[in-house]
Design an enzyme around this catalytic site. Sequence first.
Site, PDB file in Angstrom:
ATOM      1  N   LYS B  48       0.833  -1.196   0.000  1.00  6.29           N
ATOM      2  CA  LYS B  48       0.000   0.000   0.000  1.00  6.29           C
ATOM      3  C   LYS B  48       0.875   1.256   0.000  1.00  6.29           C
ATOM      4  CE  LYS B  48      -4.004   1.571   2.575  1.00  6.29           C
ATOM      5  NZ  LYS B  48      -4.626   2.166   1.368  1.00  6.29           N
ATOM      6  N   LEU B  76      -5.670   6.652   1.137  1.00  8.19           N
ATOM      7  CA  LEU B  76      -4.233   6.411   1.313  1.00  8.19           C
ATOM      8  C   LEU B  76      -3.779   6.461   2.777  1.00  8.19           C
ATOM      9  CD1 LEU B  76      -2.812   8.318  -1.800  1.00  8.19           C
ATOM     10  CD2 LEU B  76      -3.167   5.869  -1.545  1.00  8.19           C
ATOM     11  N   ASN B 130       3.003   6.565  -7.246  1.00 11.17           N
ATOM     12  CA  ASN B 130       1.548   6.656  -7.393  1.00 11.17           C
ATOM     13  C   ASN B 130       1.169   8.099  -7.695  1.00 11.17           C
ATOM     14  OD1 ASN B 130      -1.210   6.623  -7.148  1.00 11.17           O
ATOM     15  ND2 ASN B 130      -1.243   5.521  -5.204  1.00 11.17           N
ATOM     16  N   CYS B 133      -3.909   8.297  -7.585  1.00 10.19           N
ATOM     17  CA  CYS B 133      -4.981   7.983  -6.644  1.00 10.19           C
ATOM     18  C   CYS B 133      -6.057   9.053  -6.727  1.00 10.19           C
ATOM     19  CB  CYS B 133      -4.468   7.900  -5.210  1.00 10.19           C
ATOM     20  SG  CYS B 133      -5.829   7.583  -4.054  1.00 10.19           S
ATOM     21  N   ILE B 194      -3.975   0.018 -14.805  1.00 11.08           N
ATOM     22  CA  ILE B 194      -4.420   1.355 -14.466  1.00 11.08           C
ATOM     23  C   ILE B 194      -4.745   1.467 -12.969  1.00 11.08           C
ATOM     24  CG2 ILE B 194      -5.396   1.953 -16.717  1.00 11.08           C
ATOM     25  CD1 ILE B 194      -8.150   1.043 -15.677  1.00 11.08           C
ATOM     26  N   ASN B 195      -4.741   2.681 -12.463  1.00  6.28           N
ATOM     27  CA  ASN B 195      -5.319   2.936 -11.153  1.00  6.28           C
ATOM     28  C   ASN B 195      -6.846   2.942 -11.321  1.00  6.28           C
ATOM     29  OD1 ASN B 195      -5.720   3.818  -8.416  1.00  6.28           O
ATOM     30  ND2 ASN B 195      -3.704   4.783  -8.478  1.00  6.28           N
TER      31      ASN B 195
END
Lengths: 252, 315
Positions: B48, B76, B130, B133, B194-195
């Site tokens: 994560k 997050l 990242n 998000c 993909i996100n």
Amino acid sequence: MRLTIVERRVPASDHVELLLDASGLGRRPEPGQFLHVATGGTLRRPLSFSRVDDGRVGILFRVVGAGTAWLAGRAVGEDLDVMGPLGRGFPPPPPGPLALVGGGVGIPPLFFYAQCWPDASLAVLLGARDREALVMVDDFGARGLHPALCTDDGSFGRRGRVTDLLATWLSAHPHGSVMACGPAPMLHEVARLTTDAHCPAWLGFEQRMGCGVGACLACVVPGAPGAGRTWYRVCTDGPVFAREMLYGEAPP
Amino acid sequence: MIRDVDLTAHIGRIVLQNPVLAASGTFGFGPEYRAHVDMRRLGGIAVKGVAVDSWSGNPPPRVWETPSGLLNSIGLQNPGVRAFIRDDLPFLRELGTVLVVNVIGHTVDEYRRVSECLARESGIAALEVNISCPNIKEGGMQFGHDPDRAFEVVRAVVETAGRPVWVKLSPNTDRVLEVGQAAQSAGAAALTAINTLLGMAIDLDRRRPALGGGSGGLSGPAIRPVGVRVVYEVSRRIPLPVVGMGGIETARDALEYFMAGASAVMVGTATFGRPDAMTRVIDDLPEILRQYGFGSVAEAVGAAHPPAKGEADEH
């Protein structure tokens, strides 16, 4: 793991209890723990144990959406895909009088608690929206426990909230303890009443859940301000929390 | 089991024993799934997102089931890079599985500082930046929709990481190719795509958005065609390995991504429903690959791409 449905009961409209052959279950569940049950969709549903007897475990739920509707449609002989028992349950009874306080679908894990501790001196206080949602009253009765009852609409027992019953009980039992399970507003009020009365309390929470094993951080409830943790995970830190973890030492 | 199909996957100079990794955000910080998944069998684990300091995340409810999918707004939540290094990295290092650490931040400097902290640690194969998000107000996706800002943030991580840097792309922009090209120019070793897709559900009882954060990220089989399309376009246009994800539940789904151009895949949401989803994909891949005429994962990568000019006559 897969557990076979051996009995299907309909204790009230929109409520189903499935009894599952527990022989595939790795260990005996504790009251307050849950099974994470696959229901045909993307996510599993966390359902707490309602009872354990004769090699069977029960899950009792209200049909509220697609997942529980799918589950309610299962028949005897079918298998359920489950993970568990998961989570932390209720502790053993502390010394002194103990009240079990259940609201709606929070009632089943408290019946399982009463089953696990047959020698405890228990008061049982149950409340629900209406008569239909007041489940397992007869199960408590069959164990010689006669719950004090109330409904929001007065259709059964007293009209009012189960926390009204708790306030009365606490004033008569200043050294009592409380195990409670139900919707968050009810548990919030239980926390306030028991803090005021200086009585210990353990609270069983429900929350929208993802993985069930502590990885996705979806099913959180807020920790007590200043107590170090912003959130606790219902799946692995709970579902049962000592009141102080979430509400601290001062009345909420 | 069919043993003569080669499952080895190569992402730049990183070699994976098989092409199936746990997707960031769905597999915690390492130890959570250990009782439920045989982690040593995985091709790799992307943990994560980790920030320089702890983030508290968004208010619950944080997940909501949708048709063939899942909306989430976790926000997050993470303990910060130092706590990650102290509490989780030793377990992951011991495991020996290829480890990818997902890096998040509000600013370029925050991304850089996470990268610097991790640079001193062994046992990490790659960082995954990242920039995609959808669940935070600052940082994250805003970097992933602007090629110039993407370049800046990837550059900052590449300069400090001391290991390959992967960049996770957002599908919530029509500039995904430009962002991918910017990541390449900044020194990225691979792209992951993909996100989640930005979405929303309404709780009819409460007359409010179902998620505490309002909108959320959509994942699961519902988004698989979007993921396949992005992987196809990105892998054709940008000469970097692509790790594909979005709605993969079976080996057949993984093969679709390989043919679209993915060199490896990540599985996320499927793990919630079936903790053994990844190991089932791994178990079923040899048979599926052979069924469609491939002797290895590598042979399948990009198989759906049109032949390059000059090759056309050979087919």
